[in-house]
Design an enzyme around this catalytic site. Structure first.
Site, mmCIF file in Angstrom:
data_model
loop_
_atom_site.group_PDB
_atom_site.id
_atom_site.type_symbol
_atom_site.label_atom_id
_atom_site.label_comp_id
_atom_site.label_asym_id
_atom_site.label_seq_id
_atom_site.Cartn_x
_atom_site.Cartn_y
_atom_site.Cartn_z
ATOM 1 N N THR A 19 39.173 44.103 35.517
ATOM 2 C CA THR A 19 37.701 44.162 35.476
ATOM 3 C C THR A 19 37.284 45.479 34.803
ATOM 4 O OG1 THR A 19 37.773 45.102 37.705
ATOM 5 C CG2 THR A 19 37.298 42.757 37.558
ATOM 6 N N CYS A 73 40.808 52.848 37.779
ATOM 7 C CA CYS A 73 39.731 52.504 38.713
ATOM 8 C C CYS A 73 38.550 53.476 38.773
ATOM 9 C CB CYS A 73 40.308 52.350 40.118
ATOM 10 S SG CYS A 73 41.464 50.972 40.229
HETATM 11 P P1 NAD Z 1 45.987 44.675 35.429
HETATM 12 O O1 NAD Z 1 45.347 44.740 34.110
HETATM 13 O O2 NAD Z 1 47.254 45.437 35.679
HETATM 14 O O3 NAD Z 1 46.332 43.134 35.769
HETATM 15 C C1 NAD Z 1 45.443 42.093 35.599
HETATM 16 C C2 NAD Z 1 46.234 40.870 35.130
HETATM 17 O O4 NAD Z 1 45.380 39.729 35.124
HETATM 18 C C3 NAD Z 1 46.773 40.985 33.702
HETATM 19 O O5 NAD Z 1 48.179 40.839 33.710
HETATM 20 C C4 NAD Z 1 46.083 39.856 32.936
HETATM 21 O O6 NAD Z 1 46.892 39.264 31.952
HETATM 22 C C5 NAD Z 1 45.775 38.884 34.063
HETATM 23 N N1 NAD Z 1 44.694 37.950 33.753
HETATM 24 C C6 NAD Z 1 43.469 38.223 33.246
HETATM 25 N N2 NAD Z 1 42.732 37.101 33.160
HETATM 26 C C7 NAD Z 1 43.525 36.080 33.597
HETATM 27 C C8 NAD Z 1 43.324 34.696 33.749
HETATM 28 N N3 NAD Z 1 42.165 34.126 33.439
HETATM 29 N N4 NAD Z 1 44.336 33.933 34.225
HETATM 30 C C9 NAD Z 1 45.525 34.511 34.558
HETATM 31 N N5 NAD Z 1 45.762 35.837 34.441
HETATM 32 C C10 NAD Z 1 44.779 36.610 33.975
HETATM 33 O O7 NAD Z 1 44.892 45.065 36.496
HETATM 34 P P2 NAD Z 1 45.128 45.705 37.941
HETATM 35 O O8 NAD Z 1 45.348 47.169 37.831
HETATM 36 O O9 NAD Z 1 46.099 44.869 38.673
HETATM 37 O O10 NAD Z 1 43.675 45.530 38.571
HETATM 38 C C11 NAD Z 1 43.198 44.267 38.959
HETATM 39 C C12 NAD Z 1 41.925 44.442 39.761
HETATM 40 O O11 NAD Z 1 42.217 45.171 40.960
HETATM 41 C C13 NAD Z 1 40.834 45.246 39.073
HETATM 42 O O12 NAD Z 1 39.597 44.728 39.457
HETATM 43 C C14 NAD Z 1 40.994 46.631 39.620
HETATM 44 O O13 NAD Z 1 39.793 47.359 39.609
HETATM 45 C C15 NAD Z 1 41.408 46.357 41.043
HETATM 46 N N6 NAD Z 1 42.211 47.398 41.674
HETATM 47 C C16 NAD Z 1 43.172 48.055 40.962
HETATM 48 C C17 NAD Z 1 43.952 49.019 41.604
HETATM 49 C C18 NAD Z 1 45.005 49.772 40.859
HETATM 50 O O14 NAD Z 1 45.516 50.750 41.416
HETATM 51 N N7 NAD Z 1 45.385 49.399 39.668
HETATM 52 C C19 NAD Z 1 43.763 49.273 42.960
HETATM 53 C C20 NAD Z 1 42.793 48.557 43.651
HETATM 54 C C21 NAD Z 1 42.020 47.622 42.999
HETATM 55 C C1 UDX Z 2 42.633 54.875 43.463
HETATM 56 C C2 UDX Z 2 42.295 54.875 44.955
HETATM 57 O O1 UDX Z 2 42.956 55.967 45.589
HETATM 58 C C3 UDX Z 2 42.728 53.571 45.594
HETATM 59 O O2 UDX Z 2 42.326 53.534 46.962
HETATM 60 C C4 UDX Z 2 42.079 52.421 44.840
HETATM 61 O O3 UDX Z 2 42.505 51.192 45.386
HETATM 62 C C5 UDX Z 2 42.421 52.476 43.363
HETATM 63 O O4 UDX Z 2 42.038 53.752 42.828
HETATM 64 P P1 UDX Z 2 44.820 55.299 42.038
HETATM 65 O O5 UDX Z 2 43.879 55.433 40.904
HETATM 66 O O6 UDX Z 2 45.980 54.404 41.898
HETATM 67 O O7 UDX Z 2 44.041 54.809 43.355
HETATM 68 O O8 UDX Z 2 45.417 56.743 42.426
HETATM 69 P P2 UDX Z 2 44.832 58.002 43.207
HETATM 70 O O9 UDX Z 2 45.903 58.528 44.050
HETATM 71 O O10 UDX Z 2 43.555 57.744 43.858
HETATM 72 O O11 UDX Z 2 44.617 59.045 42.035
HETATM 73 C C6 UDX Z 2 43.611 58.857 41.050
HETATM 74 C C7 UDX Z 2 43.552 60.076 40.154
HETATM 75 O O12 UDX Z 2 43.065 61.202 40.905
HETATM 76 C C8 UDX Z 2 44.913 60.503 39.604
HETATM 77 O O13 UDX Z 2 44.752 60.903 38.274
HETATM 78 C C9 UDX Z 2 45.304 61.663 40.474
HETATM 79 O O14 UDX Z 2 46.171 62.585 39.851
HETATM 80 C C10 UDX Z 2 43.949 62.294 40.754
HETATM 81 N N1 UDX Z 2 43.939 63.097 41.984
HETATM 82 C C11 UDX Z 2 44.189 62.493 43.174
HETATM 83 C C12 UDX Z 2 43.644 64.444 41.910
HETATM 84 O O15 UDX Z 2 43.382 64.973 40.838
HETATM 85 N N2 UDX Z 2 43.627 65.168 43.074
HETATM 86 C C13 UDX Z 2 43.879 64.618 44.286
HETATM 87 O O16 UDX Z 2 43.836 65.343 45.285
HETATM 88 C C14 UDX Z 2 44.171 63.236 44.344
#
Ligand code: NAD
Ligand code: UDX
Length: 470
Positions: A95, A279
């Site tokens: 997203t 994110c």
């Molecule tokens: P990502 O890009 O790693 O993975 C998303 C996957 O969805 C991709 O592999 C893509 O090919 C697939 N996809 C897209 N449209 C599709 C469809 N129509 N059918 C089948 N597959 C499809 O993304 P992500 O990091 O896993 O994040 C996913 C969601 O979770 C986002 O909304 C993000 O904000 C949220 N989120 C991410 C994190 C994180 O740490 N990355 C943490 C919490 C929440």
């Molecule tokens: C974040 C949220 O923590 C998680 O709950 C949500 O689901 C997805 O987004 P993520 O982005 O995977 O997770 O990692 P996070 O540990 O939050 O770090 C995000 C960024 O902040 C990194 O670049 C990290 O280095 C930075 N960071 C984190 C700092 O600069 N200082 C800190 O004390 C903690």
């Protein structure tokens, strides 16, 4: 043949879908879990025999995949079949921020969510619980509901849907730990039976008291707000790092003193070159968009500042490197240690390293990049230029190269810039490294992790974030 009490389909096998479904499969042997994705290469990697080739690096992940893949955990591109068989469908697609059109640069691009909903509407069979796992703008469930109810279907039989919001709070690098022992599991929705069913799944490994149920809109909004608060904390401490450098205060002492106040807490106060990851930025931009949409200009300005400070922190670090190296880094060799946005992940999305490296390239530097997990192709994509190619910049040419080791990256370097807090960098032997650097040389520690006193003792000039020149 194994009889499964329920079948789950997760649309999107990315950083969230892959690890989340792996943990569900681990703790729910009576549930069949299917991860589907349109990206064939990603699915191929999820199915690769060599567990070191999984598309995502997360500590503890390959062990789970090794044990449950092919048992009750499956990865495929067969969306039609897996959707039609599922009782529960998670939408876990990307997203990102919209690049063009209305709300460009701020609003969330919902095209992948929209497409997922249409696929579900088309292929679902019988009563299906649809769960928002992706982070979504508040009230997206309304849109999903309308698509599900009004889109054309292929099945003859009656299909009905319940929609739940179940945002994911995992952080990369600690995803498995976070999933196995979450602070809370949030479930928003109206259908009590659907909520109960999802709660029962989580109760296989999560303490009941940690499972929080709310209305849909509060659940969707809470996820955005949690990320906004976390990011705000980092911008706050990063803004203070510059005050420390000016005044002679030490950021380590300040964060310790401030964090000991229970109301503030000592977590998430680590000074850095800025927050990265897929994110924080996009979720705050979305919050800004929502605030503006509802005419809350002052609210949107408050959150804008969190992003501005983050950009400022990245830029000030690259400017400082130039300044300390006598105002020019043209043709100087700068070793970049760490390209991932944080340690223990191969993810470089929105990594502060990207902007910092781009700035250094623009100044004509020859940068040597080493990261234990981010690969060369990803770096080339992020820097928008292949390695070892001169970047035409009016009169100056910058270039970058990929190193396979820390020793290789730092050989002949005029400066070392630490951008990711990898364990390896905490343990650098400065006596050894200094022997191969070009003097006079610098260490810039933008994560405050390495033994800077030892670097200094070996003749290297040292600048540490939140401490200045030491
Ligand atoms: P990502 O890009 O790693 O993975 C998303 C996957 O969805 C991709 O592999 C893509 O090919 C697939 N996809 C897209 N449209 C599709 C469809 N129509 N059918 C089948 N597959 C499809 O993304 P992500 O990091 O896993 O994040 C996913 C969601 O979770 C986002 O909304 C993000 O904000 C949220 N989120 C991410 C994190 C994180 O740490 N990355 C943490 C919490 C929440
Ligand atoms: C974040 C949220 O923590 C998680 O709950 C949500 O689901 C997805 O987004 P993520 O982005 O995977 O997770 O990692 P996070 O540990 O939050 O770090 C995000 C960024 O902040 C990194 O670049 C990290 O280095 C930075 N960071 C984190 C700092 O600069 N200082 C800190 O004390 C903690």
């Amino acid at each position: 043949m194994v009889f499964y009490s329920k079948k789950i389909c997760c649309i999107g096998g990315g950083y969230v879908g892959g690890p989340t479904m792996s943990v569900i499969a681990k703790y729910c042997p009576n549930i069949e879990v299917n991860v589907v994705d349109i990206n064939k290469d990603r699915i191929k990697s999820w199915n690769s025999e060599d567990l070191n080739n999984l598309p995502i690096y997360e500590p503890g992940l390959k062990e789970i995949i090794g044990k449950y893949r092919g048992v009750n955990l499956h990865f495929s591109c067969d969306l039609e079949l897996k959707i039609s068989e599922a009782d529960i469908i998670f939408i876990s697609v990307n997203t990102p921020t919209k690049k063009k059109g209305i709300g460009a640069g701020q609003a969330i691009d919902l095209k992948w969510v929209d497409k997922s909903a249409r696929q579900i509407a088309k292929y679902a069979n019988g009563h299906t619980i649809v769960i928002e796992k992706s982070t979504l703008p508040v009230r997206t469930a309304e849109t999903i509901k309308e698509i599900l109810e009004k889109s054309p279907r292929t099945k003859e039989n009656i299909t009905s849907f319940s929609i739940l919001s179940n945002p994911e709070f995992l952080a990369e690098g600690t995803a498995i730990k976070d999933l196995e022992n979450p602070d809370r599991v949030l479930i928003g929705g109206e259908d009590k039976n659907a909520i109960k069913l999802l709660t029962n799944i989580y109760e296989n490994w999560v303490d009941k008291k940690k499972i929080l149920t709310t209305d849909l809109w509060s659940s969707e909004l809470s996820k955005l707000i949690a990320n906004a608060f976390l990011a705000q904390r980092i911008s706050s401490i990063n803004s203070i790092s510059s005050i420390c450098e000016k005044t002679g205060a030490n950021i380590k002492n300040v964060t310790k003193a401030v964090g000991m106040d229970k109301r503030i807490g000592n977590k998430f106060l680590n000074v850095s070159p800025g927050f990265g990851g897929s994110c924080f930025k996009k979720d705050i931009l979305n919050l800004i968009y929502i605030s503006n949409h509802y005419g809350l200009k002052d609210v949107s300005k408050f959150w804008e500042q969190v992003i501005k400070i983050n950009d400022w922190q990245q830029n000030r670090i690259s400017h400082l490197v130039v300044k300390k190296l006598f105002g020019t880094i043209s043709s100087k060799k700068i070793a970049i240690l760490g390209f991932a946005f944080k340690a223990n992940t191969n993810d470089s999305r929105e990594s502060p390293a990207i902007q910092i490296c781009k700035n250094l390239l623009e100044e004509g530097a020859n940068i040597q990049i080493y990261d234990p997990k981010v690969n060369i192709n990803q770096i080339a994509k992020d820097l928008e230029c292949p390695q070892d190619q001169n970047i035409e910049n009016q009169d100056q040419n910058g270039s970058w190269n990929y190193s396979n080791s820390l020793i290789d990256a730092t050989k002949g370097a005029d400066a070392i810039l630490i951008l990711t807090e990898w364990e390896e960098f905490k343990l650098i032997n400065w006596k050894e490294i200094s022997k191969n650097m070009r003097f006079p040389c610098w260490l810039f520690d933008a994560r405050l992790i390495t033994n800077s006193a030892e670097a200094k003792a070996n003749g290297i000039n040292v600048w540490c974030i939140g401490q200045g020149e030491i």
